[in-house]
Design a protein around this motif. Structure first.
Motif, PDB file in Angstrom:
ATOM      1  N   GLU A  52       0.828  -1.202   0.000  1.00  0.00           N
ATOM      2  CA  GLU A  52       0.000   0.000   0.000  1.00  0.00           C
ATOM      3  C   GLU A  52       0.864   1.255   0.000  1.00  0.00           C
ATOM      4  O   GLU A  52       0.555   2.243  -0.673  1.00  0.00           O
ATOM      5  N   LYS A  53       1.968   1.221   0.741  1.00  0.00           N
ATOM      6  CA  LYS A  53       2.879   2.370   0.754  1.00  0.00           C
ATOM      7  C   LYS A  53       3.502   2.582  -0.622  1.00  0.00           C
ATOM      8  O   LYS A  53       3.681   3.717  -1.058  1.00  0.00           O
ATOM      9  N   PHE A  54       3.836   1.493  -1.316  1.00  0.00           N
ATOM     10  CA  PHE A  54       4.354   1.602  -2.683  1.00  0.00           C
ATOM     11  C   PHE A  54       3.305   2.254  -3.584  1.00  0.00           C
ATOM     12  O   PHE A  54       3.597   3.159  -4.368  1.00  0.00           O
ATOM     13  N   SER A 102       6.276 -11.873  -5.020  1.00  0.00           N
ATOM     14  CA  SER A 102       5.432 -10.728  -5.351  1.00  0.00           C
ATOM     15  C   SER A 102       4.973 -10.003  -4.091  1.00  0.00           C
ATOM     16  O   SER A 102       4.741 -10.622  -3.062  1.00  0.00           O
ATOM     17  N   VAL A 103       4.871  -8.683  -4.209  1.00  0.00           N
ATOM     18  CA  VAL A 103       4.272  -7.871  -3.155  1.00  0.00           C
ATOM     19  C   VAL A 103       3.033  -7.226  -3.758  1.00  0.00           C
ATOM     20  O   VAL A 103       3.129  -6.436  -4.695  1.00  0.00           O
ATOM     21  N   THR A 104       1.875  -7.601  -3.239  1.00  0.00           N
ATOM     22  CA  THR A 104       0.630  -7.041  -3.739  1.00  0.00           C
ATOM     23  C   THR A 104       0.026  -6.131  -2.673  1.00  0.00           C
ATOM     24  O   THR A 104       0.474  -6.095  -1.535  1.00  0.00           O
ATOM     25  N   THR A 105      -1.000  -5.398  -3.064  1.00  0.00           N
ATOM     26  CA  THR A 105      -1.664  -4.458  -2.163  1.00  0.00           C
ATOM     27  C   THR A 105      -3.078  -4.951  -1.897  1.00  0.00           C
ATOM     28  O   THR A 105      -3.833  -5.208  -2.843  1.00  0.00           O
ATOM     29  N   LYS A 206      14.981   0.420   5.822  1.00  0.00           N
ATOM     30  CA  LYS A 206      14.837  -0.349   4.582  1.00  0.00           C
ATOM     31  C   LYS A 206      13.506  -0.004   3.914  1.00  0.00           C
ATOM     32  O   LYS A 206      13.441   0.213   2.700  1.00  0.00           O
ATOM     33  N   GLU A 207      12.451   0.067   4.696  1.00  0.00           N
ATOM     34  CA  GLU A 207      11.141   0.399   4.165  1.00  0.00           C
ATOM     35  C   GLU A 207      11.145   1.791   3.546  1.00  0.00           C
ATOM     36  O   GLU A 207      10.634   2.004   2.451  1.00  0.00           O
ATOM     37  N   ILE A 208      11.730   2.758   4.246  1.00  0.00           N
ATOM     38  CA  ILE A 208      11.817   4.124   3.725  1.00  0.00           C
ATOM     39  C   ILE A 208      12.597   4.145   2.419  1.00  0.00           C
ATOM     40  O   ILE A 208      12.220   4.807   1.453  1.00  0.00           O
ATOM     41  N   TYR A 212      11.273   5.435  -1.271  1.00  0.00           N
ATOM     42  CA  TYR A 212      11.987   6.448  -2.056  1.00  0.00           C
ATOM     43  C   TYR A 212      12.307   5.923  -3.456  1.00  0.00           C
ATOM     44  O   TYR A 212      12.272   6.673  -4.439  1.00  0.00           O
ATOM     45  N   ALA A 213      12.629   4.643  -3.552  1.00  0.00           N
ATOM     46  CA  ALA A 213      12.945   4.056  -4.858  1.00  0.00           C
ATOM     47  C   ALA A 213      11.724   4.084  -5.778  1.00  0.00           C
ATOM     48  O   ALA A 213      11.851   4.327  -6.986  1.00  0.00           O
ATOM     49  N   ILE A 214      10.544   3.841  -5.226  1.00  0.00           N
ATOM     50  CA  ILE A 214       9.308   3.928  -6.002  1.00  0.00           C
ATOM     51  C   ILE A 214       9.096   5.354  -6.500  1.00  0.00           C
ATOM     52  O   ILE A 214       8.717   5.600  -7.653  1.00  0.00           O
TER      53      ILE A 214
END
Length: 231
Positions: A52-54, A102-105, A206-208, A212-214
């Motif tokens: 969701e953050k992505f 996979s990372v889904t929302t 790591k999450e931050i 930022y990469a997104i």
């Protein structure tokens, strides 16, 4: 990288919704390994929150760069017709012959099955959401710059490569934007993860860094769209 942009159609867009979105964490390969990211996403809840953050970071940055009003995640998930499509599309992520996860929302459908909707379904979804256009994006998460001290302490940053980014509107029978294999920059901001022997000691960093990469790849997409792409 390839990019096809219908500039005339894109210039008429003001209000958009991201309706298909997922990312894939690479676990091996030079420049394409996400390493031990799962140490900070142990539970299903935290995995959903990360996705969701992505999603929110992508929408916020695209809106800022392009001047678009991006529909909120709650507005998309709360739309009855979208939920109907989501129920049939959930879990159908892209098949990949590479290691990773996979990372889904939660509540947001993966890009591939949504991209494969019929023209009539896409048009109905656009009208139902009251937007000018809908967006589908899947991507790869990978480490960017990595440095180590005495082989024990490491600092990692991350980057995102867009697998496929497409945008549809009612006026066109084909995507008005289609960008493939667009590599984002590694963020310059100091959002490195500190780890010892591969285990994260500061998961929040790591999450931050990943968020930022997104944002960085969203900037790269906006630049390509404004440039008009290539054929």
């Amino acid at each position: 990288m390839s990019a096809s942009i219908n500039t005339e159609q894109v210039n008429s867009i003001n209000r958009v919704a991201i309706v298909g979105f997922d990312t894939f964490k690479m676990s091996s390969g030079e420049g394409l390994s996400i390493g031990a990211i799962m140490d900070m996403t142990k539970s299903k809840e935290s995995i959903s929150n990360l996705g969701e953050k992505f999603y929110i970071a992508l929408g916020d940055q695209l809106g800022k760069e392009m001047g678009w009003q991006v529909l909120s995640i709650d507005s998309v998930k709360g739309n009855p017709y979208y939920q109907e499509l989501y129920q049939s599309a959930r879990g159908k992520t892209k098949t990949r012959l590479i290691n990773g996860r996979s990372v889904t929302t939660e509540g947001i459908a993966p890009a591939k099955p949504m991209r494969e909707l019929t023209k009539a379904q896409k048009d109905k979804l656009i009208k139902s959401l009251n937007v000018d256009s809908i967006i589908f994006m899947d991507s790869l998460l990978a480490p960017g710059k990595t440095s180590s001290i005495m082989g024990t302490f490491s600092f990692e940053k991350y980057r995102v490569t867009v697998d496929t980014f497409t945008m549809h509107n009612i006026a066109s029978n084909t995507p008005i934007i289609e960008i493939k294999r667009k590599v984002g920059d590694t963020p310059d901001k100091v959002r490195s993860n500190f780890s010892i022997a591969g285990f994260s000691t500061n998961p929040s960093q790591k999450e931050i860094g990943l968020v930022y990469a997104i944002k960085e790849v969203a900037k790269a997409l906006a630049e390509e769209i404004k440039k008009g792409g290539n054929q």
